[in-house]
Structure formats: structure tokens, C-alpha cells
Motif scaffolding. Sequence first.
Motif, mmCIF file in Angstrom:
data_model
loop_
_atom_site.group_PDB
_atom_site.id
_atom_site.type_symbol
_atom_site.label_atom_id
_atom_site.label_comp_id
_atom_site.label_asym_id
_atom_site.label_seq_id
_atom_site.Cartn_x
_atom_site.Cartn_y
_atom_site.Cartn_z
ATOM 1 N N THR A 15 0.837 -1.189 0.000
ATOM 2 C CA THR A 15 0.000 0.000 0.000
ATOM 3 C C THR A 15 0.876 1.244 0.000
ATOM 4 N N VAL A 16 0.565 2.177 -0.890
ATOM 5 C CA VAL A 16 1.321 3.421 -0.963
ATOM 6 C C VAL A 16 0.889 4.340 0.172
ATOM 7 N N ALA A 17 1.839 5.009 0.788
ATOM 8 C CA ALA A 17 1.563 6.015 1.820
ATOM 9 C C ALA A 17 2.408 7.241 1.502
ATOM 10 N N TRP A 18 1.837 8.172 0.744
ATOM 11 C CA TRP A 18 2.598 9.346 0.348
ATOM 12 C C TRP A 18 2.921 10.219 1.550
ATOM 13 N N ALA A 19 4.146 10.693 1.585
ATOM 14 C CA ALA A 19 4.613 11.550 2.679
ATOM 15 C C ALA A 19 5.541 12.604 2.101
ATOM 16 N N LYS A 20 5.798 13.608 2.923
ATOM 17 C CA LYS A 20 6.616 14.731 2.467
ATOM 18 C C LYS A 20 7.599 15.112 3.564
ATOM 19 N N VAL A 21 8.812 15.431 3.175
ATOM 20 C CA VAL A 21 9.838 15.934 4.088
ATOM 21 C C VAL A 21 10.243 17.324 3.624
ATOM 22 N N VAL A 22 10.262 18.267 4.565
ATOM 23 C CA VAL A 22 10.770 19.608 4.283
ATOM 24 C C VAL A 22 12.086 19.760 5.041
ATOM 25 N N ASP A 23 13.163 19.949 4.302
ATOM 26 C CA ASP A 23 14.504 20.041 4.884
ATOM 27 C C ASP A 23 14.830 21.509 5.148
ATOM 28 N N HIS A 24 14.706 21.918 6.409
ATOM 29 C CA HIS A 24 14.954 23.316 6.743
ATOM 30 C C HIS A 24 16.439 23.623 6.926
ATOM 31 N N GLU A 25 17.274 22.614 6.797
ATOM 32 C CA GLU A 25 18.703 22.876 6.713
ATOM 33 C C GLU A 25 19.065 23.393 5.318
ATOM 34 N N ARG A 26 18.149 23.190 4.351
ATOM 35 C CA ARG A 26 18.350 23.679 2.991
ATOM 36 C C ARG A 26 17.478 24.902 2.681
ATOM 37 N N GLN A 91 -10.117 10.781 2.677
ATOM 38 C CA GLN A 91 -8.764 10.232 2.651
ATOM 39 C C GLN A 91 -8.689 9.129 1.606
ATOM 40 N N ARG A 92 -7.804 9.295 0.665
ATOM 41 C CA ARG A 92 -7.643 8.308 -0.397
ATOM 42 C C ARG A 92 -6.910 7.071 0.123
ATOM 43 N N GLY A 93 -6.928 6.040 -0.686
ATOM 44 C CA GLY A 93 -6.251 4.810 -0.302
ATOM 45 C C GLY A 93 -4.757 4.958 -0.151
ATOM 46 N N ASP A 94 -4.169 5.956 -0.836
ATOM 47 C CA ASP A 94 -2.731 6.180 -0.720
ATOM 48 C C ASP A 94 -2.369 7.162 0.394
ATOM 49 N N GLY A 95 -3.370 7.516 1.225
ATOM 50 C CA GLY A 95 -3.119 8.367 2.385
ATOM 51 C C GLY A 95 -3.300 9.849 2.146
ATOM 52 N N ILE A 96 -3.432 10.275 0.896
ATOM 53 C CA ILE A 96 -3.603 11.697 0.609
ATOM 54 C C ILE A 96 -4.992 12.149 1.065
ATOM 55 N N VAL A 97 -5.052 13.234 1.824
ATOM 56 C CA VAL A 97 -6.322 13.805 2.254
ATOM 57 C C VAL A 97 -6.734 14.831 1.198
ATOM 58 N N ASP A 98 -7.776 14.491 0.458
ATOM 59 C CA ASP A 98 -8.246 15.312 -0.653
ATOM 60 C C ASP A 98 -9.629 15.853 -0.324
ATOM 61 N N PHE A 99 -10.205 16.620 -1.223
ATOM 62 C CA PHE A 99 -11.522 17.213 -0.979
ATOM 63 C C PHE A 99 -12.321 17.247 -2.271
ATOM 64 N N ASP A 100 -13.635 17.266 -2.123
ATOM 65 C CA ASP A 100 -14.556 17.327 -3.253
ATOM 66 C C ASP A 100 -15.449 18.541 -3.056
ATOM 67 N N LYS A 101 -15.187 19.591 -3.818
ATOM 68 C CA LYS A 101 -15.925 20.837 -3.643
ATOM 69 C C LYS A 101 -17.391 20.719 -4.035
ATOM 70 N N ARG A 102 -17.730 19.733 -4.827
ATOM 71 C CA ARG A 102 -19.109 19.597 -5.289
ATOM 72 C C ARG A 102 -20.058 19.236 -4.161
ATOM 73 N N VAL A 156 10.889 17.079 -0.354
ATOM 74 C CA VAL A 156 11.022 15.729 -0.903
ATOM 75 C C VAL A 156 9.715 14.990 -0.673
ATOM 76 N N VAL A 157 9.207 14.315 -1.690
ATOM 77 C CA VAL A 157 8.018 13.484 -1.534
ATOM 78 C C VAL A 157 8.360 12.052 -1.912
ATOM 79 N N GLY A 158 7.587 11.131 -1.363
ATOM 80 C CA GLY A 158 7.813 9.725 -1.680
ATOM 81 C C GLY A 158 6.883 8.830 -0.896
ATOM 82 N N ASP A 159 7.017 7.550 -1.127
ATOM 83 C CA ASP A 159 6.198 6.537 -0.484
ATOM 84 C C ASP A 159 6.857 6.141 0.830
#
Length: 515
Positions: A15-26, A91-102, A156-159
Motif C-alpha cells: 500500500t502506498v503512503a505518500w509523505a513529504k519531508v521539508v529540509d529546513h537545513e536547505r 482520505q484516499r487509499g494512498d493516504g492523501i487527504v483530498d476534498f470534493d468541492k461539489r 522531498v516526496v515519496g512513499d
Amino acid sequence: MRTADGSIAADHATTVAWAKVVDHERCIGCHACSTACKSENQVPLSVNRTYVKYVDVGVFPQARRVFQVTRCNQCADPPCVHACPTAAMQQRGDGIVDFDKRICIGCKACIAACPYDAIFINPEDHSAEKCNFCAHRIDVGLEPACVVVCPVEAIVVGDLNDPRSRVAEIVGRESVSVRRPEKDTRPKLFYKGAHTATLEPLAARRPEGGLFLWSEQGSLPHQVTAGHPRVANSSAAALLAYDVPHRMPWDWRLSLYTWTKGIAAGAYLVPLMLVLGGLIPAASSLWRFAAPVMAGAFLGVTGLILIADLEHPERFWMIFARPQWRSWLVRGAFIIAGYAAILGLHFAAGFLEGAAFLQCALATAGLPLAALTAVYTAYLFAQAKARDLWQNPLLPPHFLVQAVLAGSASMMPIAAAFDPLALAPLAWILGASSLLHLLLGLGEITLAHPTAHARLAVEEMTVGAYGVHFWLGAALVAIGVAAPWLGAIAAAPALAGLLAYEHAYVQAGQSVPLA
């Protein structure tokens, strides 16, 4: 995992679990990510899916500026999804929290629930919106716009479930932080090398005079200015230099709704208490007609307030047509609907032969529904995980006490005109409930609060922007304590005092900066 052409490919064996890292040293604080986000997602002015926060740490000449890239945390256990009544936040199956404006009704429950102040109402289409990981790009194998544009590759993004991904390597081997881990949302936005003064919303003090870098934050309706208004919650010298304006999700209409709902519940509960206690007969006009009419009228007003507070009031029917049952807004709507049905039947039964028996039989359902109408808002507030003041286990009984106060006060003028024998017991109920309300309020402001957020909210409620409402409300409710001696004249001050208290409590709970 990257392919040869630089796009993203997921390993679908797990199962994919998308995540993000923000490197504040950069990170250099250039705002390229903010600009790219606005362009890619057509985000209007005055609102942001992502932005860069600046904090100056230290005292000259030993001072430096630190940054924090602020956005949705893509929680593994997202409170916004649980709070949304129509599953517009999903919440999608890959962990992304999305929205439906409709299907967004604009109730703002997701905004109140988010501990990171990452959700906003789009001023153009009036629907809830936030960073959704550029899901439309992810789905076609591209990286989010902010990742592509960052000049120093600080994002950086990744699984997270793929041990070969750069994100998994950083999270698994290096020191990373998340914002507000005590909220137990399990964020999938990780910060590497971020300063605590940026991660904690109250760790940096607000600049004097509201003079932020480049511009003032202005004075928006229901604005929450960023930074600690007094002594920062940090031993380090930290001054907030740049932030964007934030707003409270709910305005005076929510304060009014809690008051009208209390009257609607109490106007039925209190006469029922008198009947069950043998203090008035079941044939009394107070129970037979006044209770359903008064309760029904204020319940109708409550419903109108709730609908008027929606950004899309024409979509209110979606709460019933496509309910998301974890939301206490949905549960409350069905409780109110059931209670309204009982009140209608109670009123109709008053004209039939054997009215006393029929109405008392209906009370077997009316009693729990009236009590739930009084207290469900406590659970709705508790679902707003961002608001520490509202995370109070005594809130359900306090709302019940307020309903008894409101019900006895609203019934006293009617009893004085049509059923004088009920006036004395109503006065004693009003006096006792007013005293208990004041004692619970006293406990709220004198007991130690476990978080800096809750303490600051109490300060705002008692000595800050809402201090006048709080203390005026306490003084007026104190008149209600003397109802056994003052009679029906104490009813109006008690009701006015309860309304003032509700406004102070509801607004102060939203007044603390979260980002």
C-alpha cells in the motif's frame, strides 16, 4: 521512487503512503513553493494552501532567521475527515487527504478540527480547500508543484512504505519533527532541522504594534493574529517576523445557536421534570402546550441559524442525503430532527382525548432526545481537535445544566401568566441551575489547564477580547441565583447572561493561533 525520466513511480506491491519531508537545513525562505502552489492550483489572493513562516531567533548580534514551510500535514488519522458531514473531506487509499468541492456545504467543521490551521474557505467558490499533495499531478506520475520549483531541493516526496524512497530513508535514519504530535493525528509531513520556535505556534511572540515583515496583517473579520500576544511560550528569544492572516471558522452565529438550542432542549426538559416530580399535573398547560410550542419555536430558530452559517446553505440537505456518520454535525442533525418530530407529535396529542397519557408516553423518547439535543454540541466541540479549551470532559454536563437554566428561565414568564402554581418550582430550578453553571464556569477558569493553548484561550475569555462578555454574563446569571426571591423578573437577566457567556466561551476557544 523515481523513474529514469525523473517522474514518480509507486511500488504497488504494498500500500502506498505518500509523505513529504521539508529540509529546513536547505530551505532559504524564498517563497517559490508558495508561488508555484498558487499558480498550479489557482489559489485566490488572501488565502494560501502553503506559505513560508519567518521567525527571528536570538538577540542581536546573536540572532538568525529561521523558516517553516506551512501546509496540510496529510495526517494518517485526519480529524478534518472525521468532522466533515458529507465526506467532502476524504482520505484516499494512498493516504492523501483530498476534498470534493461539489459536495462541500461550507460548514467549516473541518477548519475547526484541523490542529494546523491548514484549511480555508475559498472566497471565490465558498468551499473548503487546502493542500492536497497536488493529487492530480501524483496520479499522472508527476511531483507536486512545490517540489519541482524548489531551487534547493528542500522538499522531498515519496512513499513512506517503500524503504528505497528518499522520504523513507530520511524519516527512518535522520532526526525529523512533526507539528503538534500531542494531537495524535500522525502527520505525514516531516520537518528536518526545523526550529521549535517555528513548529510551535506560541513559541514566538507577536511583533509590537502588529508590524510584521513587509506589511501589517490588517484587520480581517474574526481575525486571529499569529504569534503569542504576550510572553512567548519558549525560553529562547523568538520574534515572529512573517506570517499570513488567519480567521476563526465560526462567528457569533455559533454562539447564538448554542443559546437557542439550550432553550429548545430545556423548555421541554424542565416541564417534564416538574411532571415527573409531581409538582405540576400532566394536564397543566405548561406541559401540554407551552413546552412543545416554546421548544419547537427555538428549535426552528436553531435550525435556521445552522443553515444560515453554511457557506452553501442550498446544500444543507446533503447532511441527510449523504451523511458521514463519524461527524457529530450529522449526528446532531438527526438528533434535532428526531426531537422536532417528538415535539410535533406532543403538540398534536394535546388536542386529543387522553392527551396526558399520550404526551407522557411520547416523553419516553422525548426525554433522551431533549437531553441529547442539549449535550451533543459538547461532542461536536470535542471533535474540533484544534481547540484545546473545548477538550473538556465536563462540557456535556455543563451544556445540560445550561439547558435546564435556559428552560426554567424561558418558562417562568409563561407560568406567571397561565400556571402560577408552577412559578415557585421553576424559580428554584432556575436558582439551582444558575448556581451550578457559575460553579462550573469558575472551575473552568481556576483549574490548571494542561496546554498553553487552553490557558491562552482562558485569558482571552476572562481578561482579553471577551472579558466583558464573560464577566457581564456571570453577573447577570448571578441574578438568576436569586430567582426564588425575585420571581419571574430574574428570568430575562439569566437568559441574557447565559448568551453573553456562550459568546465568550465559543469565540475565545477559537482565538488562539494554531499555525
